[in-house]
Write an enzyme that holds these catalytic residues in place. Structure first.
Site, mmCIF file in Angstrom:
data_model
loop_
_atom_site.group_PDB
_atom_site.id
_atom_site.type_symbol
_atom_site.label_atom_id
_atom_site.label_comp_id
_atom_site.label_asym_id
_atom_site.label_seq_id
_atom_site.Cartn_x
_atom_site.Cartn_y
_atom_site.Cartn_z
ATOM 1 N N GLY A 30 0.828 -1.217 0.000
ATOM 2 C CA GLY A 30 0.000 0.000 0.000
ATOM 3 C C GLY A 30 0.853 1.254 0.000
ATOM 4 O O GLY A 30 0.391 2.332 -0.343
ATOM 5 N N GLY A 31 2.122 1.105 0.427
ATOM 6 C CA GLY A 31 3.084 2.200 0.310
ATOM 7 C C GLY A 31 2.694 3.473 1.033
ATOM 8 O O GLY A 31 2.003 3.456 2.057
ATOM 9 N N CYS A 64 0.737 5.993 0.053
ATOM 10 C CA CYS A 64 -0.664 6.414 -0.029
ATOM 11 C C CYS A 64 -1.496 5.795 1.091
ATOM 12 O O CYS A 64 -2.161 6.489 1.846
ATOM 13 C CB CYS A 64 -1.227 6.038 -1.401
ATOM 14 N N VAL A 116 0.427 21.383 -1.704
ATOM 15 C CA VAL A 116 -0.801 20.611 -1.425
ATOM 16 C C VAL A 116 -0.775 20.018 -0.022
ATOM 17 O O VAL A 116 -1.737 20.179 0.750
ATOM 18 C CB VAL A 116 -0.971 19.484 -2.477
ATOM 19 N N ARG A 124 8.861 16.086 -2.020
ATOM 20 C CA ARG A 124 9.282 14.703 -1.771
ATOM 21 C C ARG A 124 10.353 14.293 -2.783
ATOM 22 O O ARG A 124 10.290 14.695 -3.935
ATOM 23 C CB ARG A 124 8.067 13.771 -1.859
ATOM 24 N N HIS A 168 -31.051 18.193 -10.626
ATOM 25 C CA HIS A 168 -31.326 19.260 -9.666
ATOM 26 C C HIS A 168 -32.042 18.692 -8.444
ATOM 27 O O HIS A 168 -32.934 17.872 -8.603
ATOM 28 C CB HIS A 168 -32.240 20.313 -10.306
#
Ligand code: FAD
Length: 473
Positions: free
Chosen positions: A39-40, A42, A191, A280, A452
């Site tokens: 999954g690293g 993230c 960000v 990074r 709508h």
């Protein structure tokens, strides 16, 4: 003993594990080598934990404002330990999901540190992977036909500004704070810095953002960045721009004090903690690149449009190649790379069609060119802009700040860029992404009927506004 594979993926983050799944779908024998957690960044230290904390901050803030909705709530307190528990539970659930997917795809996962070897008895070409284990077990050798480098990135700091992980942190440590500081200096208004500024402020922390440039969110359209800044300031975030943090003027006594140079004079800032979010760097050290002809430029691995490095059987994707360092970009690059290995003739990615999102409060999202980029590239532009305050559902939600801006080419009617700031725009930007992929014009977006009352009506109105035909404004 060496084991043979069609593909060995170095790094099981969002890019690597998705590529492994696609390769297994295409009939390849695949292994993933992961030194830490599948999954690293993230899943474990990025998108998911930060969005979980942002959601808790949003609920806390909304609950405090519940009286506005006629819901009377009192004695609202924050239990930050529970906030962290919830985040950790979500991570665990998703980690189990990724392990399940590896099992389903019959993908072998090696939990160790992978390194690329040069030509050896196993293979005349560089690319044999040696795996080292923390517990000292004997190295494993994998002999793949193809290698995919997906080793990702790690936080970097300013030269001379040491991250101690406690007082001066990167996002890795900030995500696991046991308790909230009462004040935080955030170095870097990109960000990640802006998401943290918004989240901490909603949790009640006194936040100062110090940004080197004269604006925050440098990759966004200027009006979007200005709107985010306006709304952050409204909730009490101090935004200091054009300020160069001076690492040699950092002191850590009872919190942290630092000086920054602003317009040729120095100003002092103090807080309990400091978060450094200045970008990074790619993880390329110690993975055996010196045993290959792979080229690195400005720290990032260089590839062609199908993510082949100078060694045509070794591909690289995701944060380690730079560009848009985003999870969905890494995984799509992985899919293209693997389809190319399998001779499936994939289309190269068109980065102008890929959305990027900022999950602050307010959210921001964009796809394609900013107005400045469009003008710099020689386009004659026309703009449609429509505010959320004229959208009924935004008023019902109680979040009517922000707008959508559509940039089109005057000559061809092509959609050049879509930029959004306001409620739930990170979910709504996909419509603009699809429009870009299908080469839709603003007229076609407007012709597609938006239900709508929904927030998505803002997109239809902004598209009509390109010709000045908006209905409600
Ligand atoms: P990574 O996810 O970094 O994975 C690389 C993997 O390789 C790691 O698991 C690492 O342990 C492993 N590895 C490295 N070297 C070796 C080795 N030698 N042997 C074995 N394994 C190795 N992106 C978004 O799209 N949306 C967001 O909301 C978002 N939020 C973010 C918030 C934060 C705080 C951060 C830091 C990032 C965020 N990102 C977000 C960016 C996103 O996390 C990355 O773009 C994405 O994780 C990149 O995927 P990757 O597979 O290239 O690398």
């Amino acid at each position: 003993m060496a084991k043979e594979y069609d593909l060995v993926v170095l790094g099981g983050g969002t890019g690597g594990y998705v590529a492994a799944i696609r390769a297994s779908q295409l009939g390849m024998q695949v292994a993933v080598v992961e030194k830490s957690e599948l999954g690293g960044t993230c899943l474990n230290r990025g998108c998911i934990p930060s969005k979980s904390l942002l959601r808790s901050a949003e609920v806390f803030k909304q609950t405090k404002e519940a009286n506005e909705y006629g819901v009377e709530a009192s004695d609202i307190t924050l239990n930050f330990a529970k906030v962290q528990e919830r985040k950790n539970r979500i991570i665990k659930t998703l980690q189990q999901g990724v392990h399940g997917l590896m099992k389903k795809g019959k993908i072998d996962v090696y939990e160790g540190f992978g390194r690329i070897l040069g030509p050896s008895i196993f293979s005349p070409m560089p690319g044999t992977i040696s795996i080292e284990y923390e517990n000292g077990d004997e190295n494993t050798m994998l002999v793949p036909k193809n290698v995919l480098i997906a080793t990702g990135s790690r936080p970097r700091s300013l030269p001379g500004l040491e991250l101690d992980g406690e007082i001066v942190m990167s996002s890795d440590e900030a995500l696991n704070m046991n308790e909230l500081p009462s004040s935080m200096i955030i170095v870097g208004g990109g960000v990640i810095g802006i998401e943290w500024a918004s989240m901490l402020s909603d949790f009640g922390v006194d936040v100062t953002v110090i940004e080197y440039m004269d604006y925050i969110l440098p990759t966004e359209d200027e009006v979007i960045a200005k709107e985010v800044e306006k709304q952050l300031k409204k909730k009490g975030v101090h935004v200091v721009k054009g300020a160069k943090v001076l690492p040699d003027k950092l002191q850590k006594e009872k919190g942290v004090t630092v000086e920054a140079e602003i317009n040729h004079h120095n100003e002092t800032f103090s807080a309990d903690r400091m978060l450094v979010s200045v970008g990074r760097e790619a993880v390329t050290s110690n993975i055996g690149l010196q045993n290959t002809d792979i080229v690195i430029d400005k720290g990032f691995i260089q590839t062609n449009d199908f993510y082949q490095t100078k060694e045509s059987h070794i591909y690289a994707i995701g944060d380690v190649i730079g560009g848009m360092q985003l999870a969905h970009v890494a995984s799509h690059e992985g899919i293209v790379a693997v389809e190319h290995m399998a001779d499936r003739n994939p289309l190269p990615l068109d980065y102008d069609t890929i959305p990027s999102c900022i999950y602050a409060n307010p959210e921001a999202a964009s796809v394609g060119l900013t107005e400045k980029q469009a003008i710099d590239q020689g386009f004659d532009t026309k703009i449609g802009k429509f505010p959320f305050k004229a959208i009924g559902k935004a008023l019902v939600h109680g979040e009517s700040g922000g707008f959508v801006k559509i940039i089109a080419d005057k000559k061809t009617e092509d959609l050049l860029g879509v930029h959004m700031v306001g409620p739930h725009v990170t979910d709504m930007i996909s419509e603009a992404g699809l429009a870009k992929v299908l080469d839709a014009t603003p007229w076609e977006i407007a012709h597609s009927v938006h239900p709508h009352p929904t927030l998505s009506e803002v997109m239809g109105e902004a598209a009509m506004a390109v010709e000045g035909n908006q209905i409600h404004g």
